[in-house]
Design an enzyme around this catalytic site. Sequence first.
Site, PDB file in Angstrom:
ATOM      1  N   ARG B 131       4.787  10.270  -5.181  1.00  0.00           N
ATOM      2  CA  ARG B 131       5.057   9.287  -6.231  1.00  0.00           C
ATOM      3  C   ARG B 131       3.874   8.431  -6.635  1.00  0.00           C
ATOM      4  O   ARG B 131       4.006   7.523  -7.412  1.00  0.00           O
ATOM      5  CB  ARG B 131       6.251   8.430  -5.831  1.00  0.00           C
ATOM      6  CG  ARG B 131       7.497   9.270  -5.716  1.00  0.00           C
ATOM      7  CD  ARG B 131       8.752   8.563  -6.110  1.00  0.00           C
ATOM      8  NE  ARG B 131       9.802   9.535  -6.351  1.00  0.00           N
ATOM      9  CZ  ARG B 131      10.520  10.094  -5.389  1.00  0.00           C
ATOM     10  NH1 ARG B 131      10.338   9.767  -4.142  1.00  0.00           N
ATOM     11  NH2 ARG B 131      11.432  10.980  -5.682  1.00  0.00           N
ATOM     12  N   GLY B 187       8.132   6.008   5.431  1.00  0.00           N
ATOM     13  CA  GLY B 187       8.532   7.404   5.577  1.00  0.00           C
ATOM     14  C   GLY B 187       9.920   7.557   6.168  1.00  0.00           C
ATOM     15  O   GLY B 187      10.630   6.573   6.392  1.00  0.00           O
ATOM     16  N   ASP B 294      25.495   9.484   1.524  1.00  0.00           N
ATOM     17  CA  ASP B 294      24.056   9.563   1.278  1.00  0.00           C
ATOM     18  C   ASP B 294      23.630   8.710   0.086  1.00  0.00           C
ATOM     19  O   ASP B 294      22.823   9.132  -0.741  1.00  0.00           O
ATOM     20  CB  ASP B 294      23.618  11.033   1.056  1.00  0.00           C
ATOM     21  CG  ASP B 294      22.105  11.174   1.026  1.00  0.00           C
ATOM     22  OD1 ASP B 294      21.407  10.260   1.491  1.00  0.00           O
ATOM     23  OD2 ASP B 294      21.619  12.196   0.507  1.00  0.00           O
ATOM     24  N   ASP B 296      21.487   6.368  -0.370  1.00  0.00           N
ATOM     25  CA  ASP B 296      20.298   5.612   0.050  1.00  0.00           C
ATOM     26  C   ASP B 296      20.136   4.324  -0.758  1.00  0.00           C
ATOM     27  O   ASP B 296      20.201   4.357  -1.980  1.00  0.00           O
ATOM     28  CB  ASP B 296      19.040   6.463  -0.163  1.00  0.00           C
ATOM     29  CG  ASP B 296      19.070   7.753   0.625  1.00  0.00           C
ATOM     30  OD1 ASP B 296      19.788   7.818   1.629  1.00  0.00           O
ATOM     31  OD2 ASP B 296      18.369   8.700   0.222  1.00  0.00           O
ATOM     32  N   ARG B 321      22.543   2.907  -5.775  1.00  0.00           N
ATOM     33  CA  ARG B 321      23.114   4.243  -5.979  1.00  0.00           C
ATOM     34  C   ARG B 321      24.638   4.246  -5.781  1.00  0.00           C
ATOM     35  O   ARG B 321      25.335   5.112  -6.294  1.00  0.00           O
ATOM     36  CB  ARG B 321      22.438   5.168  -4.949  1.00  0.00           C
ATOM     37  CG  ARG B 321      22.373   6.601  -5.339  1.00  0.00           C
ATOM     38  CD  ARG B 321      21.298   7.253  -4.484  1.00  0.00           C
ATOM     39  NE  ARG B 321      21.700   8.564  -4.050  1.00  0.00           N
ATOM     40  CZ  ARG B 321      20.975   9.342  -3.267  1.00  0.00           C
ATOM     41  NH1 ARG B 321      19.799   8.931  -2.833  1.00  0.00           N
ATOM     42  NH2 ARG B 321      21.400  10.536  -2.914  1.00  0.00           N
TER      43      ARG B 321
END
Lengths: 290, 527
Positions: B131, B187, B294, B296, B321
């Site tokens: 990115r 990460g 999921d 995130d 999200r």
Amino acid sequence: MNRALAIAALLLTCAVGSIFAQRGGTVNPFQGNAGAVHDGEGLYSQHCTGCHGPDGSAGEIGPAIVSGERTDFGAADAQVFNTIKNGVPGTPMSPQKLSDEEIWKITAYIHALRGTAIDNPLPGEVAHGEQIFWGKGQCGNCHMLGGKGGLTAPDLNNIAGTRKASTIVDALTKEQHREYASGGAHLKSLPPMGSYLPVHVTTADGKVINGILLNQDGYSLQVIGNDQRLRSFDRAKLRRVDIEPKSLMPTDYDKRLTSGEFKDLLAFLTRQGTKPPSPASGGPLRGDDQ
Amino acid sequence: MICKNDPATEFGDKLTHIAAALRMITGLLLSGSVIAAMAQRPDPKDWPAYSGTDNGQRYSPLKQITTANANRLQAKWVYHVDGASGMEQTPVVMNGTMYISQFNRVDAIDARTGNIIWKYERPPASASPQRGTVVYNDKVYMVTSDSHLVTLDARNGGVRWEVKSEGGYVFSGAAPIIARGKVIVSGNRPDGFVQAFDAETGKYAWSWIAVPKSGEPGAETWGGAKPEGGPMWMSGSYDPESNLLYYGTGQPNPQWTGFERLGDNLYTECIVAINADTGKLAWYFQNTPHDTHDWDSTETLVLVDAIFKGQARKLLLQANRNGFYYVLDRTNGEFLLGTPFVSKVDWADGLDSKGRPIVIPGHDPSVRGTTTCPSTAGATNWPAPTYSPDTKYFYVTVAEGCGINFITSSTAPNAGTGYIETSNAPWQAYVRALDATTGKKVWEYKPVRSNHYGPGLLSTAGGIVFTPEQFGQVTALDAKSGKPLWHFNTGDLITASPITYSVDGEQFFAIASGTNVFAFGLQGVSP
């Protein structure tokens, strides 16, 4: 005594080598072994030169198997070994009737041919070479190394990781030199200009800016000024552009330095860089989960 | 020519002067207040970091291109990145040079013309997108596919230093950010983490890990299971005043089944504030406790100083999200407001006074398939939102629609899964302007055919919201009304976020599309 030790070492290496070969191992037992590389050179001259050329840069029948660009390493040692042993069906490359040990030695030689200077650094007094670099050789006036030096020539931080020792020698001694095996290729991407020609730019109001040309097209120039400032010029707004035909890089270092100084400078330069990770240690990787 | 005539004297003298000047500048930069001011407000002509500024607003004070002249926009140049695929990076720009990155590669180009200046490649060659980079004090910081942080000289691409990530943690492709002289990288593996390194020397400073070890605070929220997950694959934001870094964390593991990790599963699905000097957690806010979808919480965190209910507050905004738009007090993590920004959120009946979802049971993934709105792809995702201090609107790419989540076994932990679009509610993307302090929709723009999130947004003082679309269109929208003013087809899928910058007084917009970077400017400003 020394001789006995050397023989013992050789015997051991050979034994290890044949074990690996028998197991079909992927590690070249002779990797970095100077004696084996020498033997490999002899075997290569006998069996390979006819098709692939004396330095691996292609012959009349076979393709180039050595490239100047480190990132172009196509095959790992194990693949080279298999190609020599089993041939490539449907091509003139037939299986070679050689022992595994001989094939590994040829592989070691090809590996050395492909390697850059950092794999085969030249001998000499490195610390003295560094003094020559910054002192008598005046290299740092234009080149940068470890964040010190000039911006009007390529950064040399990883020169030994990207160039062969022979290419470095040529750059210092030959007016006409080129990066090994990179000329005449069909380019796959836009390269930086790399010629570092002196340029004199005269603006509409008569001001002259001297520097080095980093890139150009019909409408613009990218110049690093002698004041170390990067500039982008619009040609339509300039009165005059003069580009000198030859880079300022001296090519008589073998004459302007004593042979000892030159040797030591090369010893220093051929150690400036890092060995890249082996192809097996990392591949394309997506960094996240979306 | 100085190199030719007398390199030893003239050039050496010049270098000495330059070095002295550099030392002086560096000295100035090292005083904290100057760094803070620089970091928060870079020269508007530059775009030095992923979001432009530290506050995640992706807003630029440049105003040469306005709602009145946007119809004169045109493509100025295109730069092809050979061997790339589906670029997701935000290019960065400093002093007229643009830095375009992939894993293990940076191309430096003239930001005015698109001509290449230098290229850095580091084996192994990788075509994987990441990115972006950050440029700071003449250095470009990039992450590699084998988890190194590499620092390049911004002027010639020479490597200044490189360090491997600490302790076996693996960097994701998020663009590094700079906070008070440190490079901050994050990460996912083995668990979510943030690490800090000295920006000058590369010396490792600290790590913050998203999940607690046994016995640490938060470990009690895992029902006895080993805490795992919390991937951190997006750049954080930074407030130099409080010296706090703000990051979002991802899902707990196992991802789709929650029965073996009963509890809230801290600090997954959280917004966290971390002290940039020490790496210590200052506060956290959990968007989705015990997530099984999921979702995130890694969406860009936007820091805004604004009047909230009559009071001047330091806010943190996030469109999550999971379907809710959140307003927090960024000094302490206090929940101020949370409201859906998509039409259908069926897994929670709103949020309670602390911001905790009032969960409607029956939405966990199942063997027969369970419908949930929004889908796992999310009401929004990593595409950058933008906040304009002029309109005080929060602009965000949203995806309307629901998903069906499957697991392959209801009893095995970490069962396989899949999720699909529901047939009766096809996905559709929108660009929405929300009133930043109430979350109420002001206008929306429908990118026709786009059925998925993809590209991010940018707002400017010229009154423009620069809006790339999934299927290759880029559109300049009027920030006040959402009305399209100009458009251009880039001819490839867009999954990146745009930037703006200026060179010699000419303003550009730039965006990565497929394997190319496009730059746009006004016709007639410069040839």
